[in-house]
Design a protein around this motif. Structure first.
Motif, PDB file in Angstrom:
ATOM      1  N   ILE A 284      -2.817  -6.251  -6.842  1.00  0.00           N
ATOM      2  CA  ILE A 284      -2.394  -7.138  -5.339  1.00  0.00           C
ATOM      3  C   ILE A 284      -3.050  -6.517  -4.327  1.00  0.00           C
ATOM      4  O   ILE A 284      -3.430  -7.597  -3.568  1.00  0.00           O
ATOM      5  CB  ILE A 284      -0.616  -6.796  -5.179  1.00  0.00           C
ATOM      6  N   ILE A 285      -3.422  -5.276  -4.230  1.00  0.00           N
ATOM      7  CA  ILE A 285      -4.108  -4.663  -3.201  1.00  0.00           C
ATOM      8  C   ILE A 285      -5.588  -5.292  -3.491  1.00  0.00           C
ATOM      9  O   ILE A 285      -6.325  -5.778  -2.270  1.00  0.00           O
ATOM     10  CB  ILE A 285      -4.256  -3.342  -3.245  1.00  0.00           C
ATOM     11  N   LEU A 286      -6.245  -5.271  -4.476  1.00  0.00           N
ATOM     12  CA  LEU A 286      -7.518  -5.930  -4.761  1.00  0.00           C
ATOM     13  C   LEU A 286      -7.651  -7.617  -4.508  1.00  0.00           C
ATOM     14  O   LEU A 286      -8.578  -7.952  -3.732  1.00  0.00           O
ATOM     15  CB  LEU A 286      -7.890  -5.840  -6.309  1.00  0.00           C
ATOM     16  N   ASP A 287      -6.702  -8.335  -4.727  1.00  0.00           N
ATOM     17  CA  ASP A 287      -6.453  -9.564  -4.606  1.00  0.00           C
ATOM     18  C   ASP A 287      -6.570 -10.009  -2.973  1.00  0.00           C
ATOM     19  O   ASP A 287      -7.142 -10.673  -2.577  1.00  0.00           O
ATOM     20  CB  ASP A 287      -5.063 -10.252  -5.089  1.00  0.00           C
ATOM     21  N   TYR A 288      -5.660  -9.044  -2.425  1.00  0.00           N
ATOM     22  CA  TYR A 288      -5.598  -9.327  -0.640  1.00  0.00           C
ATOM     23  C   TYR A 288      -7.152  -8.803  -0.217  1.00  0.00           C
ATOM     24  O   TYR A 288      -7.503  -9.627   0.674  1.00  0.00           O
ATOM     25  CB  TYR A 288      -4.637  -8.253  -0.366  1.00  0.00           C
ATOM     26  N   ARG A 289      -7.787  -7.864  -0.636  1.00  0.00           N
ATOM     27  CA  ARG A 289      -9.117  -7.513  -0.334  1.00  0.00           C
ATOM     28  C   ARG A 289     -10.138  -8.674  -0.433  1.00  0.00           C
ATOM     29  O   ARG A 289     -10.845  -8.973   0.258  1.00  0.00           O
ATOM     30  CB  ARG A 289      -9.646  -6.356  -0.636  1.00  0.00           C
ATOM     31  N   PHE A 290     -10.001  -9.180  -1.639  1.00  0.00           N
ATOM     32  CA  PHE A 290     -10.752 -10.188  -2.127  1.00  0.00           C
ATOM     33  C   PHE A 290     -10.610 -11.703  -1.206  1.00  0.00           C
ATOM     34  O   PHE A 290     -11.656 -12.233  -0.527  1.00  0.00           O
ATOM     35  CB  PHE A 290     -10.646 -10.676  -3.608  1.00  0.00           C
TER      36      PHE A 290
ATOM     37  N   VAL B  65       3.421  -0.323 -13.064  1.00  0.00           N
ATOM     38  CA  VAL B  65       3.745  -0.682 -11.768  1.00  0.00           C
ATOM     39  C   VAL B  65       2.437  -0.351 -10.769  1.00  0.00           C
ATOM     40  O   VAL B  65       2.168  -1.158 -10.180  1.00  0.00           O
ATOM     41  CB  VAL B  65       4.956  -0.090 -11.162  1.00  0.00           C
ATOM     42  N   ARG B  66       1.883   0.704 -11.088  1.00  0.00           N
ATOM     43  CA  ARG B  66       0.693   1.227 -10.120  1.00  0.00           C
ATOM     44  C   ARG B  66      -0.239   0.147 -10.379  1.00  0.00           C
ATOM     45  O   ARG B  66      -0.963  -0.292  -9.449  1.00  0.00           O
ATOM     46  CB  ARG B  66       0.269   2.723 -10.732  1.00  0.00           C
ATOM     47  N   ASP B  67      -0.713  -0.202 -11.609  1.00  0.00           N
ATOM     48  CA  ASP B  67      -1.714  -0.948 -11.863  1.00  0.00           C
ATOM     49  C   ASP B  67      -1.558  -2.369 -11.277  1.00  0.00           C
ATOM     50  O   ASP B  67      -2.537  -3.279 -10.743  1.00  0.00           O
ATOM     51  CB  ASP B  67      -1.859  -1.203 -13.305  1.00  0.00           C
ATOM     52  N   SER B  68      -0.327  -2.772 -11.351  1.00  0.00           N
ATOM     53  CA  SER B  68       0.156  -4.241 -10.747  1.00  0.00           C
ATOM     54  C   SER B  68       0.125  -4.315  -9.263  1.00  0.00           C
ATOM     55  O   SER B  68      -0.473  -5.001  -8.772  1.00  0.00           O
ATOM     56  CB  SER B  68       1.549  -4.495 -10.945  1.00  0.00           C
TER      57      SER B  68
ATOM     58  N   ARG C  99       1.036  -1.289   0.148  1.00  0.00           N
ATOM     59  CA  ARG C  99       0.147  -0.033   0.015  1.00  0.00           C
ATOM     60  C   ARG C  99       0.889   1.301  -0.096  1.00  0.00           C
ATOM     61  O   ARG C  99       0.685   2.202  -0.867  1.00  0.00           O
ATOM     62  CB  ARG C  99      -0.826   0.109   1.163  1.00  0.00           C
ATOM     63  N   LEU C 100       1.865   1.304   0.720  1.00  0.00           N
ATOM     64  CA  LEU C 100       2.619   2.307   0.794  1.00  0.00           C
ATOM     65  C   LEU C 100       3.458   2.504  -0.613  1.00  0.00           C
ATOM     66  O   LEU C 100       3.357   3.843  -1.132  1.00  0.00           O
ATOM     67  CB  LEU C 100       3.815   2.183   1.873  1.00  0.00           C
ATOM     68  N   LEU C 101       3.923   1.613  -1.128  1.00  0.00           N
ATOM     69  CA  LEU C 101       4.753   1.567  -2.547  1.00  0.00           C
ATOM     70  C   LEU C 101       3.685   2.065  -3.515  1.00  0.00           C
ATOM     71  O   LEU C 101       4.081   3.008  -4.333  1.00  0.00           O
ATOM     72  CB  LEU C 101       5.181   0.606  -2.703  1.00  0.00           C
ATOM     73  N   TYR C 102       2.523   1.793  -3.626  1.00  0.00           N
ATOM     74  CA  TYR C 102       1.346   2.129  -4.247  1.00  0.00           C
ATOM     75  C   TYR C 102       1.037   3.613  -4.137  1.00  0.00           C
ATOM     76  O   TYR C 102       1.117   4.154  -5.184  1.00  0.00           O
ATOM     77  CB  TYR C 102       0.181   1.353  -4.032  1.00  0.00           C
ATOM     78  N   THR C 103       0.890   3.966  -2.804  1.00  0.00           N
ATOM     79  CA  THR C 103       0.922   5.592  -2.673  1.00  0.00           C
ATOM     80  C   THR C 103       2.095   6.555  -3.368  1.00  0.00           C
ATOM     81  O   THR C 103       2.086   7.334  -3.925  1.00  0.00           O
ATOM     82  CB  THR C 103       0.720   5.932  -1.153  1.00  0.00           C
ATOM     83  N   CYS C 104       3.241   5.674  -3.028  1.00  0.00           N
ATOM     84  CA  CYS C 104       4.345   6.413  -3.519  1.00  0.00           C
ATOM     85  C   CYS C 104       4.401   6.551  -5.369  1.00  0.00           C
ATOM     86  O   CYS C 104       4.701   7.436  -5.800  1.00  0.00           O
ATOM     87  CB  CYS C 104       5.659   5.720  -3.221  1.00  0.00           C
ATOM     88  N   VAL C 105       3.887   5.654  -5.822  1.00  0.00           N
ATOM     89  CA  VAL C 105       3.760   5.485  -7.211  1.00  0.00           C
ATOM     90  C   VAL C 105       2.853   6.435  -7.728  1.00  0.00           C
ATOM     91  O   VAL C 105       3.084   7.191  -8.736  1.00  0.00           O
ATOM     92  CB  VAL C 105       3.544   4.097  -7.727  1.00  0.00           C
ATOM     93  N   CYS C 106       1.614   6.429  -7.172  1.00  0.00           N
ATOM     94  CA  CYS C 106       0.566   7.474  -7.569  1.00  0.00           C
ATOM     95  C   CYS C 106       0.952   8.772  -7.342  1.00  0.00           C
ATOM     96  O   CYS C 106       0.740   9.740  -8.343  1.00  0.00           O
ATOM     97  CB  CYS C 106      -0.604   6.949  -6.803  1.00  0.00           C
ATOM     98  N   THR C 107       1.716   9.167  -6.372  1.00  0.00           N
ATOM     99  CA  THR C 107       2.260  10.583  -6.174  1.00  0.00           C
ATOM    100  C   THR C 107       3.149  10.818  -7.089  1.00  0.00           C
ATOM    101  O   THR C 107       3.312  11.847  -7.585  1.00  0.00           O
ATOM    102  CB  THR C 107       3.021  10.562  -4.773  1.00  0.00           C
TER     103      THR C 107
END
Length: 67
Positions: free
Chosen positions: A58-64, A51-54, A24-32
């Protein structure tokens, strides 16, 4: 002796273990980075989108699997 690959074309794949919090932190960094894109090579920005989409997948898979 013949090389089996050209070093310029060689791009190894790496696998790392990260917690979902790190993802999640890495996703936020990439979005920024995308939001504050200063310009440059378009291919670098496209790589950030990939990278953002990948990471989001992962986040969606974890949530599921962990909802």
């Amino acid at each position: 002796m013949e090389d089996f690959y050209n070093m310029e074309d060689y791009r190894p794949d790496y696998h790392i273990e990260m917690s979902i919090e790190d993802i999640r932190l890495l996703y936020t960094c990439v979005c920024t980075s995308i939001a504050n894109w200063p310009g440059g090579k378009a291919s670098d920005q496209e790589d950030l989108f990939r990278v953002r989409d990948s990471l989001y997948r992962i986040i969606l898979d974890y949530r599921f699997h962990n909802a």
